[in-house]
Design an enzyme around this catalytic site. Sequence first.
Site, PDB file in Angstrom:
ATOM      1  N   GLU A  44       2.786   9.450   1.589  1.00 44.62           N
ATOM      2  CA  GLU A  44       2.903   7.949   0.911  1.00 44.62           C
ATOM      3  C   GLU A  44       2.090   7.921  -0.162  1.00 44.62           C
ATOM      4  O   GLU A  44       0.858   8.220   0.014  1.00 44.62           O
ATOM      5  CB  GLU A  44       2.662   6.943   2.102  1.00 44.62           C
ATOM      6  CG  GLU A  44       2.964   5.656   1.403  1.00 44.62           C
ATOM      7  CD  GLU A  44       2.702   4.619   2.696  1.00 44.62           C
ATOM      8  OE1 GLU A  44       2.916   3.311   2.442  1.00 44.62           O
ATOM      9  OE2 GLU A  44       2.237   5.177   3.767  1.00 44.62           O
ATOM     10  N   LYS A 113      10.174   1.303   0.784  1.00 44.53           N
ATOM     11  CA  LYS A 113       9.548   0.902   2.004  1.00 44.53           C
ATOM     12  C   LYS A 113      10.119  -0.523   2.461  1.00 44.53           C
ATOM     13  O   LYS A 113       9.932  -1.471   1.673  1.00 44.53           O
ATOM     14  CB  LYS A 113       8.130   1.106   1.810  1.00 44.53           C
ATOM     15  CG  LYS A 113       7.338   0.927   3.339  1.00 44.53           C
ATOM     16  CD  LYS A 113       6.008   1.245   3.111  1.00 44.53           C
ATOM     17  CE  LYS A 113       5.228   1.372   4.598  1.00 44.53           C
ATOM     18  NZ  LYS A 113       3.917   1.317   4.488  1.00 44.53           N
ATOM     19  N   CYS A 147       6.133   5.484   6.384  1.00 47.31           N
ATOM     20  CA  CYS A 147       4.951   4.927   7.396  1.00 47.31           C
ATOM     21  C   CYS A 147       5.412   4.116   8.399  1.00 47.31           C
ATOM     22  O   CYS A 147       6.148   4.355   9.196  1.00 47.31           O
ATOM     23  CB  CYS A 147       4.035   4.581   6.339  1.00 47.31           C
ATOM     24  SG  CYS A 147       2.345   4.489   7.294  1.00 47.31           S
TER      25      CYS A 147
END
Length: 265
Positions: A44, A113, A147
Site C-alpha cells: 500500500e 480503497k 489493507c
Amino acid sequence: MPPLRTALLQSSGRPGSVAENLKVLDDAVGRAAATGARLLAAPEMFLTGYAIGDDVARLAEPADGPSAQVVADIAARHGVAVAYGYPERDGELVFNSAQLIAPDGTRLANYRKTHLFGCFERDSFTPGDQAVVQAELDGVRIGLMICYDVEFPENVRAHALAGTDLLLVPTAQMHPYQFVAESVVPVRAFENQMYVAYVNRVGQEGEFEFVGLSTLAGPDGVARARAGRGDELICADVDPAFLAVSRDANPYLSDRRPGLYTPLI
C-alpha cells in the site's frame, strides 16, 4: 493452465521519494523475473510512502501519470505484471489506490480503497465506491483490494461470487494488528476459495510500526509463502488446477442461502 508465479515485495522503500521507490521496484521486478515470476505485488502507498503527512496530496498523481508510465516501462522490460499502491489524484480528490500493470506495460485495472482506516486516512483520502475490480492475467482472474478492505468479510465474499481467483491486497498493516496477516488472511482465502496475496510494509514510519509478515495464502488456508519482519522478496505459485480441485471439494459458496442474509444489508 500453468501456475502463475507470484512475487510479493515486502518493503517500505524510501518514504517521500518517488524516484527512489521506483528504483527499488525496478530492482525487485528484475529479481522476481529471474525466478520465473509473471506478477509482482508491492505494498500500500509504495510509490510515495504511507506516513508522509501533507505530502500525500502533493505527491498524488493521476492513474495514467508520469510514475505510472515508469512502472509500465519496468513491467514491459522485465515481462512481469506489477501491482503497486499509490495516492491517486482525480481533480480535487485524492484516493488511496492500487494499480495493476500488465507484462507488456498496458494498464489492466485501478482500484480505490473503499474502507479507510483511522483519522489519517479519512483526513487524507476520499473512499472509493467500487468494491470489485478485476483483471485477467495468464488465465487467472485477479482482484484488487487494499489493507483494511480485506477485514470486511462482505468485501472478500463479493470477490468470490464474482469469480476472483487471486486477490491482491497491498497493505500497510501495523502493530498490534499482526493477527490479520497471521490468521485473518488465510481464513479469508479458505472461506472464499481463492488465493490471497497480502503484501505489507515494514519498520517505523512516523507514528506507525509496520509488521511485515506478508503472505500468499491458498484456498486450503495454508500459506504458500510468508515473510518475516524485514525487507524481503518472497515468491509462490498460484495454481489454477489446485484451485479447481479445492473449489469442487469445499461447499461454502454452493451451500450459501442468500435469502437468509438480507438483514445484513
